[in-house]
Design a protein around this motif. Structure first.
Motif, PDB file in Angstrom:
ATOM      1  N   SER A 531      49.945  33.664  60.316  1.00  0.00           N
ATOM      2  CA  SER A 531      49.043  32.517  60.463  1.00  0.00           C
ATOM      3  C   SER A 531      49.745  31.183  60.255  1.00  0.00           C
ATOM      4  O   SER A 531      49.093  30.143  60.193  1.00  0.00           O
ATOM      5  CB  SER A 531      47.876  32.641  59.477  1.00  0.00           C
ATOM      6  OG  SER A 531      47.106  33.792  59.752  1.00  0.00           O
ATOM      7  N   ALA A 532      51.083  31.194  60.171  1.00  0.00           N
ATOM      8  CA  ALA A 532      51.854  29.956  60.047  1.00  0.00           C
ATOM      9  C   ALA A 532      52.333  29.458  61.402  1.00  0.00           C
ATOM     10  O   ALA A 532      53.191  28.570  61.467  1.00  0.00           O
ATOM     11  CB  ALA A 532      53.042  30.159  59.108  1.00  0.00           C
ATOM     12  N   LYS A 533      51.777  30.026  62.493  1.00  0.00           N
ATOM     13  CA  LYS A 533      52.192  29.628  63.836  1.00  0.00           C
ATOM     14  C   LYS A 533      51.483  28.368  64.316  1.00  0.00           C
ATOM     15  O   LYS A 533      51.719  27.927  65.432  1.00  0.00           O
ATOM     16  CB  LYS A 533      51.912  30.768  64.826  1.00  0.00           C
ATOM     17  CG  LYS A 533      52.555  32.093  64.467  1.00  0.00           C
ATOM     18  CD  LYS A 533      52.138  33.189  65.427  1.00  0.00           C
ATOM     19  CE  LYS A 533      52.722  34.531  65.023  1.00  0.00           C
ATOM     20  NZ  LYS A 533      52.279  35.612  65.936  1.00  0.00           N
ATOM     21  N   LEU A 534      50.585  27.814  63.506  1.00  0.00           N
ATOM     22  CA  LEU A 534      49.817  26.642  63.916  1.00  0.00           C
ATOM     23  C   LEU A 534      50.744  25.477  64.199  1.00  0.00           C
ATOM     24  O   LEU A 534      51.597  25.115  63.370  1.00  0.00           O
ATOM     25  CB  LEU A 534      48.820  26.270  62.823  1.00  0.00           C
ATOM     26  CG  LEU A 534      47.757  27.328  62.502  1.00  0.00           C
ATOM     27  CD1 LEU A 534      47.014  26.967  61.224  1.00  0.00           C
ATOM     28  CD2 LEU A 534      46.791  27.472  63.657  1.00  0.00           C
ATOM     29  N   ARG A 535      50.580  24.868  65.353  1.00  0.00           N
ATOM     30  CA  ARG A 535      51.432  23.741  65.745  1.00  0.00           C
ATOM     31  C   ARG A 535      51.171  22.547  64.835  1.00  0.00           C
ATOM     32  O   ARG A 535      50.032  22.147  64.630  1.00  0.00           O
ATOM     33  CB  ARG A 535      51.170  23.373  67.201  1.00  0.00           C
ATOM     34  CG  ARG A 535      51.450  24.490  68.179  1.00  0.00           C
ATOM     35  CD  ARG A 535      51.212  24.033  69.622  1.00  0.00           C
ATOM     36  NE  ARG A 535      49.844  23.602  69.842  1.00  0.00           N
ATOM     37  CZ  ARG A 535      48.832  24.418  70.125  1.00  0.00           C
ATOM     38  NH1 ARG A 535      49.046  25.733  70.190  1.00  0.00           N
ATOM     39  NH2 ARG A 535      47.624  23.944  70.342  1.00  0.00           N
ATOM     40  N   GLY A 536      52.245  21.999  64.298  1.00  0.00           N
ATOM     41  CA  GLY A 536      52.147  20.825  63.439  1.00  0.00           C
ATOM     42  C   GLY A 536      51.900  21.133  61.979  1.00  0.00           C
ATOM     43  O   GLY A 536      51.775  20.195  61.171  1.00  0.00           O
ATOM     44  N   LEU A 537      51.842  22.410  61.605  1.00  0.00           N
ATOM     45  CA  LEU A 537      51.554  22.753  60.209  1.00  0.00           C
ATOM     46  C   LEU A 537      52.671  22.299  59.282  1.00  0.00           C
ATOM     47  O   LEU A 537      52.416  21.773  58.192  1.00  0.00           O
ATOM     48  CB  LEU A 537      51.327  24.263  60.079  1.00  0.00           C
ATOM     49  CG  LEU A 537      51.107  24.802  58.663  1.00  0.00           C
ATOM     50  CD1 LEU A 537      49.891  24.158  58.013  1.00  0.00           C
ATOM     51  CD2 LEU A 537      50.966  26.327  58.676  1.00  0.00           C
ATOM     52  N   ALA A 538      53.934  22.502  59.678  1.00  0.00           N
ATOM     53  CA  ALA A 538      55.057  22.138  58.811  1.00  0.00           C
ATOM     54  C   ALA A 538      55.074  20.636  58.536  1.00  0.00           C
ATOM     55  O   ALA A 538      55.244  20.200  57.390  1.00  0.00           O
ATOM     56  CB  ALA A 538      56.370  22.590  59.447  1.00  0.00           C
ATOM     57  N   ALA A 539      54.884  19.819  59.579  1.00  0.00           N
ATOM     58  CA  ALA A 539      54.904  18.360  59.388  1.00  0.00           C
ATOM     59  C   ALA A 539      53.721  17.898  58.543  1.00  0.00           C
ATOM     60  O   ALA A 539      53.858  17.004  57.698  1.00  0.00           O
ATOM     61  CB  ALA A 539      54.888  17.666  60.751  1.00  0.00           C
ATOM     62  N   TRP A 540      52.545  18.505  58.750  1.00  0.00           N
ATOM     63  CA  TRP A 540      51.371  18.102  57.980  1.00  0.00           C
ATOM     64  C   TRP A 540      51.540  18.451  56.511  1.00  0.00           C
ATOM     65  O   TRP A 540      51.238  17.634  55.626  1.00  0.00           O
ATOM     66  CB  TRP A 540      50.125  18.776  58.552  1.00  0.00           C
ATOM     67  CG  TRP A 540      48.838  18.163  58.092  1.00  0.00           C
ATOM     68  CD1 TRP A 540      48.241  18.320  56.863  1.00  0.00           C
ATOM     69  CD2 TRP A 540      47.984  17.288  58.825  1.00  0.00           C
ATOM     70  NE1 TRP A 540      47.071  17.613  56.796  1.00  0.00           N
ATOM     71  CE2 TRP A 540      46.885  16.960  57.989  1.00  0.00           C
ATOM     72  CE3 TRP A 540      48.031  16.754  60.117  1.00  0.00           C
ATOM     73  CZ2 TRP A 540      45.854  16.130  58.412  1.00  0.00           C
ATOM     74  CZ3 TRP A 540      47.008  15.930  60.537  1.00  0.00           C
ATOM     75  CH2 TRP A 540      45.935  15.619  59.690  1.00  0.00           C
ATOM     76  N   LEU A 541      52.045  19.664  56.233  1.00  0.00           N
ATOM     77  CA  LEU A 541      52.257  20.080  54.848  1.00  0.00           C
ATOM     78  C   LEU A 541      53.320  19.218  54.177  1.00  0.00           C
ATOM     79  O   LEU A 541      53.180  18.837  53.003  1.00  0.00           O
ATOM     80  CB  LEU A 541      52.651  21.559  54.801  1.00  0.00           C
ATOM     81  CG  LEU A 541      52.942  22.155  53.431  1.00  0.00           C
ATOM     82  CD1 LEU A 541      51.724  22.063  52.523  1.00  0.00           C
ATOM     83  CD2 LEU A 541      53.403  23.609  53.554  1.00  0.00           C
ATOM     84  N   GLU A 542      54.371  18.889  54.908  1.00  0.00           N
ATOM     85  CA  GLU A 542      55.431  18.047  54.340  1.00  0.00           C
ATOM     86  C   GLU A 542      54.898  16.669  53.983  1.00  0.00           C
ATOM     87  O   GLU A 542      55.235  16.115  52.927  1.00  0.00           O
ATOM     88  CB  GLU A 542      56.576  17.948  55.337  1.00  0.00           C
ATOM     89  CG  GLU A 542      57.738  17.086  54.861  1.00  0.00           C
ATOM     90  CD  GLU A 542      58.893  17.094  55.830  1.00  0.00           C
ATOM     91  OE1 GLU A 542      59.511  16.018  56.020  1.00  0.00           O
ATOM     92  OE2 GLU A 542      59.183  18.172  56.405  1.00  0.00           O
ATOM     93  N   GLN A 543      54.062  16.098  54.842  1.00  0.00           N
ATOM     94  CA  GLN A 543      53.511  14.781  54.553  1.00  0.00           C
ATOM     95  C   GLN A 543      52.587  14.817  53.346  1.00  0.00           C
ATOM     96  O   GLN A 543      52.629  13.912  52.492  1.00  0.00           O
ATOM     97  CB  GLN A 543      52.765  14.251  55.777  1.00  0.00           C
ATOM     98  CG  GLN A 543      52.175  12.858  55.588  1.00  0.00           C
ATOM     99  CD  GLN A 543      51.342  12.427  56.779  1.00  0.00           C
ATOM    100  OE1 GLN A 543      50.943  13.255  57.580  1.00  0.00           O
ATOM    101  NE2 GLN A 543      51.078  11.127  56.879  1.00  0.00           N
ATOM    102  N   ARG A 544      51.766  15.850  53.247  1.00  0.00           N
ATOM    103  CA  ARG A 544      50.844  15.958  52.116  1.00  0.00           C
ATOM    104  C   ARG A 544      51.593  16.097  50.795  1.00  0.00           C
ATOM    105  O   ARG A 544      51.226  15.474  49.784  1.00  0.00           O
ATOM    106  CB  ARG A 544      49.926  17.163  52.321  1.00  0.00           C
ATOM    107  CG  ARG A 544      48.980  17.046  53.501  1.00  0.00           C
ATOM    108  CD  ARG A 544      47.654  16.479  53.111  1.00  0.00           C
ATOM    109  NE  ARG A 544      46.985  17.253  52.075  1.00  0.00           N
ATOM    110  CZ  ARG A 544      45.703  17.113  51.760  1.00  0.00           C
ATOM    111  NH1 ARG A 544      44.958  16.230  52.410  1.00  0.00           N
ATOM    112  NH2 ARG A 544      45.155  17.852  50.813  1.00  0.00           N
TER     113      ARG A 544
END
Length: 607
Positions: A531-544
């Motif tokens: 479920s980590a295949k969501l596009r943009g998840l890494a950038a969103w988590l990094e910003q948070r």
């Protein structure tokens, strides 16, 4: 010398034996990575593993035809208690998240996002009708099965109609990251292990082409969760070595395997699966005990949130019922992977299509419009109040100590080692007895002889047993010390709500021992899981995370350039052929002779 050998056995240590010097053959090593929804299994020499539904369906006998069948849900079920109140709370949280999205900047000109109202989307979706399309797969390939078999697996279960499914009991042996033991039919521990044995046997024989009688020449590596139950690991070893008959095997934690698959020596591994999210800090191949946690939410909960949002804008497939149809549940999982993203620059109505096979065999195509529903569903990972529709009370699992996981078949557990271990020649159990005796006097320490060199030594705090007053003073000081805060409570907000994904990562890393370790973990946050295949998840988590840590602390969230669901499997395959892994293997004979003693000594993680 005779006493020395007896001492090593009584202390729970298996005599050290040199592993066999035979070469490791990757085609003869089977890597097994079981999950709540899917099983990944294959040879270590394979490029990619076989991915199949981790479930088995048993045809019900005529005597049970009057009883309701047992069906484990593919997706986490909706909360049935106080459903109306949860619906109103969900709508409030949806509006709150929608207002937050409206304040997001989409370009360099500081323009804000423009959201499409659900009413406008509903007007288009209500007029959408299904159109017939040719089948995407040949009819003979899709019909290459029959619903009269005694047991069904993988795609056969997903093709069952609601009427045919009534004739089967369907079991998923793993739920929320651990064995699905429950009080209903087929829910005992031994029954759950039988489900695993049948699924794995089918995968080995029918899908990989390995006869069960030939497993005596094969080795197995089992990928287990970071937060584990010791008794379940013991049963898994027995299943692999004695019931399936593998020649040898060893266990590896999924986060440790993920670091091997990603090619990093340390990092914070965030594993987002179908029904759970695991976080673990890895350094030098060891999962830090205090910095690992398993949260009871995952991609299946996001599927339910997505369906709830789509229904608010008149989802054209109105017959969708994920509770009774595995086909519909699988469809929602596919829509999540195709539609959902975490890219704030994408806004407005987007036209999407999907195809569906109807019960009578005809394929149809639906057209719909989606707006912020595609970004709002995965945002439930960061606003966990949206996940309350699948359960407001969520369990948080951290690793329990050996004393908290009593196993009646483990004759050499931590309590036994603590009582029988020696320090400076005196049993630790005798130390406590001497300290509590009213007439205690200074006791001469017994010297350690050469015969005692193999005895286990348990490190404990320095204690003084010279006088009764000293022992009473120590007891009084221990009583005055505050009790340590439960590690589970770290992952709840003050109101009892489970923390969001970014907060869970920050708190897990915060439990690392030193500042240098925490700095390294923030700089290497690895995203894995189906479920980590969501596009943009890494950038969103990094910003948070960057917004909540001290200035100057580098935060780097990344994923491997492959299917993130296979990273742990590939890491276990790499680890199995390393020369340093020879000492990890446990053979059938060693397991039958020494049992948990050999697992405690050779496991690549702290037992």
């Amino acid at each position: 010398m005779q006493r020395s050998r007896a001492s090593s056995t009584s202390s729970g240590r298996a005599p050290h034996q040199q592993p066999a010097s035979q070469p490791l053959e990757a085609p003869k090593i089977i890597i097994i990575h079981p999950g709540s929804q899917h099983l990944r299994i294959g040879r270590a020499a394979d490029l990619n593993p076989l991915t199949m539904l981790h479930a088995v369906a048993y045809r019900r006998s005529a005597q049970l035809s009057g009883d309701a069948p047992h069906h484990d849900p593919l997706l986490p079920p909706l909360e049935s208690v106080h459903a109306g109140r949860l619906q109103s709370e969900f709508e409030e949280q949806r509006l709150a998240v929608s207002r937050l999205l409206q304040h997001c900047v989409v370009d360099e000109q500081n323009r804000l996002r423009v959201a499409t109202p659900p009413q406008q989307l509903a007007h288009f979706n209500r007029s959408s009708v299904a159109e017939q399309v040719p089948p995407p797969v040949p009819a003979e390939q899709h019909n290459n099965w029959h619903s009269e078999a005694s047991m069904l697996y993988d795609e056969q279960i997903l093709r069952l109609s609601a009427q045919d499914a009534h004739n089967y009991d369907i079991h998923f042996p793993i739920r929320r990251g651990e064995l699905h033991v429950h009080g209903e039919r087929g829910g005992s521990l031994q029954a759950t292990l039988s489900h695993l044995e049948r699924i794995w046997s089918y995968a080995l024989e029918q899908r990989l082409g390995i006869a069960l009688r030939d497993l005596g020449t094969h080795s197995a590596v089992l990928v287990v969760n970071d937060v584990y139950v010791r008794r379940h690991l013991r049963e898994a070893m027995t299943l692999l070595l004695q019931r399936l008959g593998f020649q040898r095997c060893f266990l590896v934690q999924d986060s440790v395997a993920a670091t091997y698959g990603a090619g990093i020596g340390y990092g914070c591994v965030v594993d987002i699966g179908a029904q759970k999210t695991s976080i673990a800090c890895i350094e030098d191949g060891i999962s830090q005990l205090d910095a690992r946690v398993r949260l009871s939410y995952g991609g299946g909960d996001i599927d339910q949130v997505l369906l709830m949002l789509l229904r608010k804008c008149s989802f054209p497939y109105r017959e969708c019922c994920v509770e009774r149809s595995y086909v519909d549940a699988q469809l929602l999982d596919e829509l999540k992977e195709r539609f959902c993203h975490l890219n704030a620059n994408v806004c407005g109505a987007q036209e999407k299509h999907f195809t569906l096979r109807q019960p009578h065999g005809q394929w149809v195509r639906y057209t719909l419009q989606v707006g912020d529903e595609a970004i709002m569903a995965p945002l439930a990972l960061f606003h966990t109040e949206l996940l309350n529709i699948t359960g407001k009370t969520r369990a948080v699992h951290t690793q329990q100590s050996a004393q908290e996981q009593y196993d009646c078949e483990d004759c050499f557990d931590a309590e036994y080692l603590r009582e029988t271990g020696r320090r400076n020649g005196v049993r630790t159990g005798d130390l406590s007895m001497v300290g509590n005796t009213p007439t205690a006097k200074p006791t001469a320490q017994l010297p350690i002889t050469a015969d005692d060199e193999e005895l286990i030594v348990v490190d404990q705090d320095e204690t003084t047993v010279s006088s009764n007053s000293n022992s009473q003073q120590q007891q009084q000081q221990k009583q005055e010390q505050p009790l340590p805060k439960s590690s589970n409570s770290w992952y709840y907000n003050p109101g009892g709500q489970v923390v969001s994904l970014d907060q869970a990562v920050i708190r897990a890393i915060g439990r690392c021992g030193s500042y240098e370790t925490r700095r390294k973990m923030f700089g290497a946050i690895l995203l894995v899981g189906s479920s980590a295949k969501l596009r943009g998840l890494a950038a969103w988590l990094e910003q948070r995370i960057s917004q909540q840590v001290p200035a100057g602390l580098e935060v780097n969230v990344f994923s491997k350039g492959m299917d993130v669901g296979m990273v742990a499997w590939k890491g276990a395959a790499i680890m199995s052929v390393l020369e340093s892994a020879r000492e990890l293997w446990i053979t059938q004979r060693e397991w039958q002779r020494y049992g948990l003693r050999i697992l405690r000594e050779r496991s690549p993680f702290l037992w």
